[in-house]
Design a protein around this motif. Structure first.
Motif, PDB file in Angstrom:
ATOM      1  N   PHE A  33      45.774  44.992  53.035  1.00  0.00           N
ATOM      2  CA  PHE A  33      45.070  46.271  53.063  1.00  0.00           C
ATOM      3  C   PHE A  33      44.039  46.358  51.940  1.00  0.00           C
ATOM      4  N   GLN A  34      43.111  47.303  52.081  1.00  0.00           N
ATOM      5  CA  GLN A  34      42.026  47.445  51.108  1.00  0.00           C
ATOM      6  C   GLN A  34      42.565  47.755  49.722  1.00  0.00           C
ATOM      7  N   ASN A  35      43.609  48.570  49.653  1.00  0.00           N
ATOM      8  CA  ASN A  35      44.218  48.912  48.367  1.00  0.00           C
ATOM      9  C   ASN A  35      45.427  48.019  48.128  1.00  0.00           C
ATOM     10  N   PRO A  36      45.315  47.003  47.267  1.00  0.00           N
ATOM     11  CA  PRO A  36      46.435  46.071  47.081  1.00  0.00           C
ATOM     12  C   PRO A  36      47.683  46.722  46.512  1.00  0.00           C
TER      13      PRO A  36
ATOM     14  N   VAL B  55      52.232  41.854  36.896  1.00  0.00           N
ATOM     15  CA  VAL B  55      51.252  42.360  37.860  1.00  0.00           C
ATOM     16  C   VAL B  55      50.405  43.463  37.230  1.00  0.00           C
ATOM     17  N   SER B  56      51.019  44.269  36.379  1.00  0.00           N
ATOM     18  CA  SER B  56      50.297  45.387  35.763  1.00  0.00           C
ATOM     19  C   SER B  56      49.170  44.918  34.846  1.00  0.00           C
ATOM     20  N   ALA B  57      49.215  43.654  34.412  1.00  0.00           N
ATOM     21  CA  ALA B  57      48.186  43.112  33.528  1.00  0.00           C
ATOM     22  C   ALA B  57      46.989  42.561  34.287  1.00  0.00           C
ATOM     23  N   LEU B  58      47.060  42.519  35.606  1.00  0.00           N
ATOM     24  CA  LEU B  58      45.973  41.957  36.417  1.00  0.00           C
ATOM     25  C   LEU B  58      44.841  42.959  36.582  1.00  0.00           C
ATOM     26  N   SER B  59      43.637  42.431  36.748  1.00  0.00           N
ATOM     27  CA  SER B  59      42.484  43.276  37.076  1.00  0.00           C
ATOM     28  C   SER B  59      42.557  43.682  38.550  1.00  0.00           C
ATOM     29  N   GLY B  60      41.673  44.591  38.950  1.00  0.00           N
ATOM     30  CA  GLY B  60      41.651  45.016  40.346  1.00  0.00           C
ATOM     31  C   GLY B  60      41.365  43.867  41.292  1.00  0.00           C
ATOM     32  N   GLY B  61      40.396  43.013  40.927  1.00  0.00           N
ATOM     33  CA  GLY B  61      40.076  41.855  41.763  1.00  0.00           C
ATOM     34  C   GLY B  61      41.229  40.874  41.844  1.00  0.00           C
TER      35      GLY B  61
ATOM     36  N   THR C 247      36.519  41.852  50.338  1.00  0.00           N
ATOM     37  CA  THR C 247      35.631  41.554  49.208  1.00  0.00           C
ATOM     38  C   THR C 247      35.525  42.715  48.227  1.00  0.00           C
ATOM     39  N   SER C 248      36.216  43.808  48.519  1.00  0.00           N
ATOM     40  CA  SER C 248      36.215  44.948  47.599  1.00  0.00           C
ATOM     41  C   SER C 248      36.814  44.528  46.262  1.00  0.00           C
ATOM     42  N   GLY C 249      36.088  44.731  45.180  1.00  0.00           N
ATOM     43  CA  GLY C 249      36.591  44.384  43.857  1.00  0.00           C
ATOM     44  C   GLY C 249      36.376  42.935  43.460  1.00  0.00           C
ATOM     45  N   LEU C 250      35.767  42.135  44.348  1.00  0.00           N
ATOM     46  CA  LEU C 250      35.535  40.720  44.035  1.00  0.00           C
ATOM     47  C   LEU C 250      34.094  40.505  43.571  1.00  0.00           C
ATOM     48  N   ASP C 251      33.921  39.627  42.576  1.00  0.00           N
ATOM     49  CA  ASP C 251      32.568  39.255  42.185  1.00  0.00           C
ATOM     50  C   ASP C 251      32.024  38.221  43.179  1.00  0.00           C
TER      51      ASP C 251
ATOM     52  N   VAL D  37      37.940  43.164  58.513  1.00  0.00           N
ATOM     53  CA  VAL D  37      37.344  44.495  58.613  1.00  0.00           C
ATOM     54  C   VAL D  37      36.525  44.710  57.348  1.00  0.00           C
ATOM     55  N   THR D  38      35.221  44.917  57.490  1.00  0.00           N
ATOM     56  CA  THR D  38      34.382  44.944  56.295  1.00  0.00           C
ATOM     57  C   THR D  38      33.063  45.666  56.544  1.00  0.00           C
ATOM     58  N   HIS D  39      32.458  46.139  55.443  1.00  0.00           N
ATOM     59  CA  HIS D  39      31.076  46.612  55.477  1.00  0.00           C
ATOM     60  C   HIS D  39      30.145  45.549  54.895  1.00  0.00           C
ATOM     61  N   ASP D  40      30.701  44.425  54.438  1.00  0.00           N
ATOM     62  CA  ASP D  40      29.954  43.392  53.714  1.00  0.00           C
ATOM     63  C   ASP D  40      29.326  42.426  54.722  1.00  0.00           C
ATOM     64  N   TYR D  41      28.077  42.741  55.130  1.00  0.00           N
ATOM     65  CA  TYR D  41      27.444  41.951  56.187  1.00  0.00           C
ATOM     66  C   TYR D  41      27.147  40.532  55.726  1.00  0.00           C
TER      67      TYR D  41
END
Length: 207
Positions: free
Chosen positions: A85-88, A136-142, A166-170, A194-198
């Protein structure tokens, strides 16, 4: 044979209008499918139907021959489909990185050696092996996004559904994810994105 088959699938929430209307689709092994559309167009509803989290109001959805409306097939379907899901945060269950990734294979009753093998493989694929013992709490969003993907990979399902992956990924992480998805499809896995990232779609998907 189709891994996923939708037969005239329609869905409505409390009869307020059709969110999905007569969707038919056959998906074979190795396909990488992009699901595009504006907010409210039914993308998330489609994901939930594909993952047997909702049943169609009309029509039928089949996963590896199992009808998702058949309660007796629920366990079998969830062995064959993994959703990221979009929100990990909504699906991370372990306090330590390696424990979270081990959750699905442990529930499948696999031997400890096989579980360790899957954990190492999945974390390596998403570039988190060096953080296997981290909180896990020490991880960044990505990093949490990649951890959720590793958990899905460790389940070794034949169909992987990624909601805005790709949300939150560089940019570099996005390129690595695209490469990983293509390799997974080469192994015969079906990938729904499922994405908006064309740009990601053009780089990654077959359809």
């Amino acid at each position: 044979d189709a891994v996923i088959a939708l037969e005239a699938v329609s869905f409505t929430y409390d009869n307020i209008g059709w969110v999905l209307n007569q969707i038919s689709l056959n998906v074979s092994k190795g396909e990488r499918i992009a699901v595009l559309g504006h907010n409210g167009s039914g993308k998330s509803t489609l994901v939930r139907i594909l993952g047997a989290l909702q049943t169609p109001s009309q029509g039928a959805c089949f996963v590896c021959g199992h009808n998702t409306s058949d309660n007796d097939s629920f366990v079998d379907i969830h062995k064959k489909v993994s959703i990221v899901f979009q929100n990990p945060e909504s699906q991370i269950v372990g306090a330590v990185v390696e424990d979270d990734v081990a959750f699905a294979p442990e529930n499948q009753g696999l031997a400890p050696l096989e579980i360790e093998k899957r954990v190492v493989w999945a974390l390596s694929k998403v570039g988190l092996l060096c953080k296997r013992s981290a909180s896990v709490s020490a991880l960044s969003g990505g990093e949490k996004q990649r951890l959720a993907l590793a958990g899905a990979l460790a389940a070794d399902a034949g169909c992987l559904i990624l909601d805005e992956p790709t949300s939150g990924l560089d940019y570099d992480s996005m390129v690595r994810l695209s490469t990983l998805i293509r390799r997974l499809s080469d192994m015969g896995k079906v990938i729904f994105i499922v994405t908006h990232d064309y740009e990601f779609v053009c780089r990654t998907c077959t359809r």
